[in-house]
Write a protein that holds these residues in place. Structure first.
Motif, PDB file in Angstrom:
ATOM      1  N   TYR A   1      -6.568   9.650   2.837  1.00 35.93           N
ATOM      2  CA  TYR A   1      -7.008   9.725   1.439  1.00 35.93           C
ATOM      3  C   TYR A   1      -8.402  10.322   1.387  1.00 35.93           C
ATOM      4  CZ  TYR A   1      -3.302   6.205   1.082  1.00 35.93           C
ATOM      5  OH  TYR A   1      -2.122   5.543   1.188  1.00 35.93           O
TER       6      TYR A   1
ATOM      7  N   ARG B   1      -3.283   3.423   6.661  1.00 30.65           N
ATOM      8  CA  ARG B   1      -3.356   3.628   5.215  1.00 30.65           C
ATOM      9  C   ARG B   1      -3.860   2.372   4.501  1.00 30.65           C
ATOM     10  NH1 ARG B   1      -0.821   8.051   2.894  1.00 30.65           N
ATOM     11  NH2 ARG B   1       0.159   9.486   4.378  1.00 30.65           N
TER      12      ARG B   1
ATOM     13  N   VAL C   1     -10.506   0.869  -2.557  1.00 22.86           N
ATOM     14  CA  VAL C   1     -10.442   0.000  -3.736  1.00 22.86           C
ATOM     15  C   VAL C   1     -11.728  -0.808  -3.883  1.00 22.86           C
ATOM     16  CG1 VAL C   1      -9.266  -1.998  -4.737  1.00 22.86           C
ATOM     17  CG2 VAL C   1      -7.924  -0.111  -3.795  1.00 22.86           C
TER      18      VAL C   1
ATOM     19  N   GLN D   1      -7.072   2.113   2.122  1.00 20.96           N
ATOM     20  CA  GLN D   1      -6.939   1.635   0.744  1.00 20.96           C
ATOM     21  C   GLN D   1      -7.894   0.483   0.458  1.00 20.96           C
ATOM     22  OE1 GLN D   1      -3.397   1.187  -1.356  1.00 20.96           O
ATOM     23  NE2 GLN D   1      -2.441   3.049  -0.619  1.00 20.96           N
TER      24      GLN D   1
ATOM     25  N   PRO E   1      -4.566   4.623  -3.772  1.00 18.85           N
ATOM     26  CA  PRO E   1      -5.624   3.630  -3.929  1.00 18.85           C
ATOM     27  C   PRO E   1      -6.468   3.802  -5.188  1.00 18.85           C
ATOM     28  CG  PRO E   1      -6.144   5.177  -2.157  1.00 18.85           C
ATOM     29  CD  PRO E   1      -4.717   5.411  -2.529  1.00 18.85           C
TER      30      PRO E   1
ATOM     31  N   ALA F   1       0.815  -1.217   0.000  1.00 19.82           N
ATOM     32  CA  ALA F   1       0.000   0.000   0.000  1.00 19.82           C
ATOM     33  C   ALA F   1       0.847   1.265   0.000  1.00 19.82           C
ATOM     34  CB  ALA F   1      -0.936  -0.001   1.216  1.00 19.82           C
TER      35      ALA F   1
END
Length: 310
Positions: A156, A129, A137, A133, A82, A77
């Motif tokens: 993110y 993270r 995703v 992700q 992502p 990652a």
């Protein structure tokens, strides 16, 4: 027990080497061909000719194979954002006709990050993270066509994404989460994974790892937990002398590998080892082939081991 050939190309392999092994694995009837996601050789080797990118490699293999499953164990990652990762994997899934699987982990090898200018956050942040992700995703892939996807996380943020392209597999390509962590790893597997992988563990430790994922799944009301797999170094020969030669070729000791869960020995011994993994809960085995020039070993497993597995 389904068998997968698992490669570590950062140790010294180019695309042609990987293509040769992947096509042989397909011809020999293996379930999958997977590769690591690393940019630096480990253990003091020179790694020549240099690293290959995992998803660039799998894109090539997607159009040069026709049946075998393809994936990473595991994508880091820390290497990718992502959103672009979801696009890349969906594209390779389409190129392969729906044969891709995404193993995703938090990243751990600091030297490859510093060597190639990749930020390497502390462990806790890497897990944070990774969790974001996995959410992004899977969220992008499963957002219905014509709808938008947004995500507001600590690390993110996505705003009004069209969530395209969609992968061929529905509702999405399988997600693999693995590791020996006792809390966050089982929790992430329970929430996001289709498969949990126990990597390079002693066989007697695998059942505990499986139990923790089952318990984490039950805790969130998931009635059908992920399937379970394991990864182990491969060293098989027709007799003890051939096993010893193969161990020497990869710089390992036979008994050391056996003691650490390796799939090591003659075909009958290897069948017994795989049976112990199955008893611990694994239904899929990733066989780490470290000498990619040794095609005979891959053929030997296919001809003398696989037919004995139920």
């Amino acid at each position: 027990m389904r068998l997968v050939i698992f490669t570590e190309p950062q140790q010294g392999a180019g695309y042609d080497d990987l293509l040769r092994v992947a096509q042989l694995a397909e011809e020999a009837g293996y379930d999958g061909f997977f590769r690591s996601d690393h940019y630096l050789a480990m253990g003091g080797g020179d790694g020549l000719p240099g690293p290959t990118d995992a998803w660039v490699t799998l894109a090539g293999l997607a159009v040069q194979t026709s049946r075998i499953r393809l994936g990473t164990l595991v994508t880091s990652a820390t290497f990718r954002l992502p959103g672009p990762l979801a696009i890349s994997v969906a594209q390779v899934d389409a190129m392969s006709g729906g044969r891709v699987e995404l193993g995703l982990g938090g990243g751990w090898f600091e030297a490859e990050h510093t060597g190639y200018g990749i930020p390497f956050p502390p462990l806790g942040e890497r897990f944070d993270r990774l969790e974001e992700q996995l959410e992004i995703v899977t969220g992008l892939w499963t957002t219905p066509l014509g709808e938008r996807y947004s995500f507001d996380g600590k690390h993110y943020q996505l705003v009004d994404s069209p969530a395209l392209p969609k992968p061929v597999q529905s509702p999405r390509p399988p997600i693999i989460v693995g590791g020996a962590g006792k809390k966050r790893t089982p929790a992430l597997a329970a929430r996001y994974a289709d498969e949990f992988n126990a990597p390079f563990a002693k066989i007697e430790d695998v059942s505990g790892m499986v139990d923790r994922v089952r318990e984490a799944s039950a805790a969130i009301g998931r009635t059908s937990p992920p399937s379970f797999s394991a990864a182990a170094v491969l060293c098989v020969g027709r007799d003890d002398a051939e096993v010893a030669r193969r161990a020497a070729a990869i710089g390992r000791e036979v008994e050391e590998m056996r003691g650490n869960g390796g799939v090591v020995g003659t075909p009958d011994q290897v069948v017994d080892t795989l049976g112990r993994y199955a008893e611990a809960g694994a239904t899929r085995m990733y066989l780490q082939a470290l000498d990619l020039s040794d095609l005979d070993q891959i053929e030997l497993v296919a001809s003398a081991v696989a037919p004995q597995l139920s």
